[in-house]
Design an enzyme around this catalytic site. Structure first.
Site, PDB file in Angstrom:
ATOM      1  N   HIS A   1       8.220   1.830 -10.358  1.00 35.28           N
ATOM      2  CA  HIS A   1       7.082   1.335  -9.597  1.00 35.28           C
ATOM      3  C   HIS A   1       5.804   1.686 -10.341  1.00 35.28           C
ATOM      4  CE1 HIS A   1       8.187   5.334  -8.073  1.00 35.28           C
ATOM      5  NE2 HIS A   1       6.919   5.523  -7.752  1.00 35.28           N
TER       6      HIS A   1
ATOM      7  N   VAL B   1      10.688   8.472  -6.265  1.00 32.14           N
ATOM      8  CA  VAL B   1      11.576   7.387  -5.842  1.00 32.14           C
ATOM      9  C   VAL B   1      12.135   6.770  -7.113  1.00 32.14           C
ATOM     10  CG1 VAL B   1      11.785   5.183  -4.640  1.00 32.14           C
ATOM     11  CG2 VAL B   1      10.256   6.953  -3.733  1.00 32.14           C
TER      12      VAL B   1
ATOM     13  N   HIS C   1       1.919   2.401 -10.004  1.00 30.99           N
ATOM     14  CA  HIS C   1       0.825   2.766  -9.112  1.00 30.99           C
ATOM     15  C   HIS C   1      -0.430   2.033  -9.564  1.00 30.99           C
ATOM     16  CE1 HIS C   1       2.764   6.318  -7.170  1.00 30.99           C
ATOM     17  NE2 HIS C   1       3.488   6.287  -8.281  1.00 30.99           N
TER      18      HIS C   1
ATOM     19  N   ARG D   1       0.833  -1.204   0.000  1.00 28.74           N
ATOM     20  CA  ARG D   1       0.000   0.000   0.000  1.00 28.74           C
ATOM     21  C   ARG D   1       0.868   1.254   0.000  1.00 28.74           C
ATOM     22  NH1 ARG D   1      -5.319  -1.193   0.742  1.00 28.74           N
ATOM     23  NH2 ARG D   1      -5.730  -3.221   1.704  1.00 28.74           N
ATOM     24  N   ASP D   2       0.438   2.254  -0.769  1.00 33.54           N
ATOM     25  CA  ASP D   2       1.119   3.542  -0.804  1.00 33.54           C
ATOM     26  C   ASP D   2       0.874   4.263   0.525  1.00 33.54           C
ATOM     27  OD1 ASP D   2       1.558   6.469  -1.413  1.00 33.54           O
ATOM     28  OD2 ASP D   2       2.002   5.640  -3.394  1.00 33.54           O
ATOM     29  N   ILE D   3       1.900   4.900   1.076  1.00 29.03           N
ATOM     30  CA  ILE D   3       1.729   5.591   2.356  1.00 29.03           C
ATOM     31  C   ILE D   3       1.012   6.936   2.210  1.00 29.03           C
ATOM     32  CG2 ILE D   3       3.718   4.470   3.457  1.00 29.03           C
ATOM     33  CD1 ILE D   3       5.253   7.128   3.035  1.00 29.03           C
TER      34      ILE D   3
ATOM     35  N   ASN E   1       5.374   6.717 -13.340  1.00 25.84           N
ATOM     36  CA  ASN E   1       5.920   8.066 -13.466  1.00 25.84           C
ATOM     37  C   ASN E   1       7.395   7.929 -13.843  1.00 25.84           C
ATOM     38  OD1 ASN E   1       3.477   9.165 -12.579  1.00 25.84           O
ATOM     39  ND2 ASN E   1       4.109   9.066 -10.448  1.00 25.84           N
TER      40      ASN E   1
END
Length: 121
Positions: free
Chosen positions: A99, A95, A101, A28-30, A86
């Protein structure tokens, strides 16, 4: 290596892991931008989409497959979801470890940002 996601891969930094195998980790994204917001990251460090080599193409396809599986598992695959990579500063990458999303759980409009473009694309 001072990469946040590599540290998650190595277990040095905790994450809310939803799925993992020998190729990827999903957590999960923070800072969620939708009711469901997870990141699919490869265990292999690849800084940006620009750094993907021919031999990495299967891995990137696998990341997309896993995103679909996670969407199905969490009950929003049929309604729909968004996947986003991205790349670099103008693409919003913060980052530098590729990755994907995975966002779902609500209708999403297009374009994603409602700001006015100041220069033609």
């Amino acid at each position: 290596m001072d990469c946040l996601f590599c540290k998650i891969v190595e277990g040095e930094i905790p994450a809310d892991v939803l799925y993992q195998d020998e190729k990827v980790i999903v957590f999960r994204d923070i800072n969620p931008q939708a009711p469901f917001h997870a990141l699919v990251i490869p265990r292999q460090h690849i800084p940006t989409l620009n750094d993907i080599a021919d031999e990495d193409c299967e891995l990137v396809g696998y990341m997309l497959k896993i995103a679909g599986d996670v969407a199905e598992e969490h009950g929003f695959a049929e309604d729909g979801y968004r996947t986003v990579f991205n790349c670099n500063t103008h693409g919003g990458q913060t980052v530098y470890h590729i990755h994907l999303h995975l966002l779902g759980g609500k209708p999403m409009g297009w374009p994603p940002y409602q700001e006015t473009l100041k220069t033609p694309v």
